[in-house]
Design a protein around this motif. Structure first.
Motif, PDB file in Angstrom:
ATOM      1  N   ALA A  14      47.246  38.801  51.279  1.00  0.00           N
ATOM      2  CA  ALA A  14      48.091  38.381  50.151  1.00  0.00           C
ATOM      3  C   ALA A  14      47.819  36.931  49.757  1.00  0.00           C
ATOM      4  CB  ALA A  14      49.560  38.607  50.480  1.00  0.00           C
ATOM      5  N   ARG A  15      46.578  36.535  49.828  1.00  0.00           N
ATOM      6  CA  ARG A  15      46.133  35.218  49.379  1.00  0.00           C
ATOM      7  C   ARG A  15      44.645  35.339  49.059  1.00  0.00           C
ATOM      8  NH1 ARG A  15      42.996  33.102  53.403  1.00  0.00           N
ATOM      9  NH2 ARG A  15      43.527  33.605  55.555  1.00  0.00           N
ATOM     10  N   PRO A  16      44.091  34.377  48.341  1.00  0.00           N
ATOM     11  CA  PRO A  16      42.645  34.447  48.074  1.00  0.00           C
ATOM     12  C   PRO A  16      41.831  34.443  49.364  1.00  0.00           C
ATOM     13  CG  PRO A  16      43.684  32.863  46.623  1.00  0.00           C
ATOM     14  CD  PRO A  16      44.724  33.277  47.628  1.00  0.00           C
ATOM     15  N   LEU A  17      40.785  35.224  49.364  1.00  0.00           N
ATOM     16  CA  LEU A  17      39.913  35.350  50.545  1.00  0.00           C
ATOM     17  C   LEU A  17      38.925  34.203  50.630  1.00  0.00           C
ATOM     18  CD1 LEU A  17      38.681  39.044  50.677  1.00  0.00           C
ATOM     19  CD2 LEU A  17      40.158  37.894  52.278  1.00  0.00           C
ATOM     20  N   SER A  47      37.555  37.527  41.502  1.00  0.00           N
ATOM     21  CA  SER A  47      37.168  36.397  40.660  1.00  0.00           C
ATOM     22  C   SER A  47      37.016  35.170  41.559  1.00  0.00           C
ATOM     23  CB  SER A  47      38.190  36.146  39.565  1.00  0.00           C
ATOM     24  OG  SER A  47      39.484  36.070  40.093  1.00  0.00           O
ATOM     25  N   PRO A  48      35.947  34.401  41.348  1.00  0.00           N
ATOM     26  CA  PRO A  48      35.700  33.240  42.195  1.00  0.00           C
ATOM     27  C   PRO A  48      36.633  32.081  41.856  1.00  0.00           C
ATOM     28  CG  PRO A  48      34.000  33.430  40.539  1.00  0.00           C
ATOM     29  CD  PRO A  48      34.882  34.632  40.389  1.00  0.00           C
ATOM     30  N   ARG A  59      36.809  30.269  47.474  1.00  0.00           N
ATOM     31  CA  ARG A  59      37.727  31.385  47.671  1.00  0.00           C
ATOM     32  C   ARG A  59      37.487  32.440  46.601  1.00  0.00           C
ATOM     33  NH1 ARG A  59      43.064  28.247  47.180  1.00  0.00           N
ATOM     34  NH2 ARG A  59      41.634  26.911  46.090  1.00  0.00           N
ATOM     35  N   TYR A  60      37.959  33.632  46.885  1.00  0.00           N
ATOM     36  CA  TYR A  60      37.815  34.754  45.960  1.00  0.00           C
ATOM     37  C   TYR A  60      39.165  35.436  45.828  1.00  0.00           C
ATOM     38  CZ  TYR A  60      32.840  34.028  46.657  1.00  0.00           C
ATOM     39  OH  TYR A  60      31.591  33.475  46.716  1.00  0.00           O
TER      40      TYR A  60
END
Length: 70
Positions: A14-17, A47-48, A59-60
């Protein structure tokens, strides 16, 4: 199969990877994780997000179309 697992990981975090998240979770090389995330971005599922300086992607973020992929 790897792409699907990355999408699942993004949903659970539940956060950007970060590439290190993917590399650790799947037990793969960091460069392989980055390459796979770039492929997912090209497909429109992620999306980057650039870093503070704005020169490198760090992050992605999961896109809405990826949720339907599951």
């Amino acid at each position: 199969m790897t792409e699907r697992e990355i999408i699942r990981l993004a949903c659970t975090l539940a956060r950007p990877l970060r590439p290190i998240d993917v590399a650790t979770h799947l037990n793969i090389n960091h460069r392989t994780a980055v390459r796979t995330l770039q492929v997912l971005c090209a497909k429109g599922w992620f999306s980057p997000i650039a870093g503070a300086v704005g020169t490198h992607v760090v992050r992605y973020e999961l896109g809405r179309s990826a949720m339907q992929r599951l």
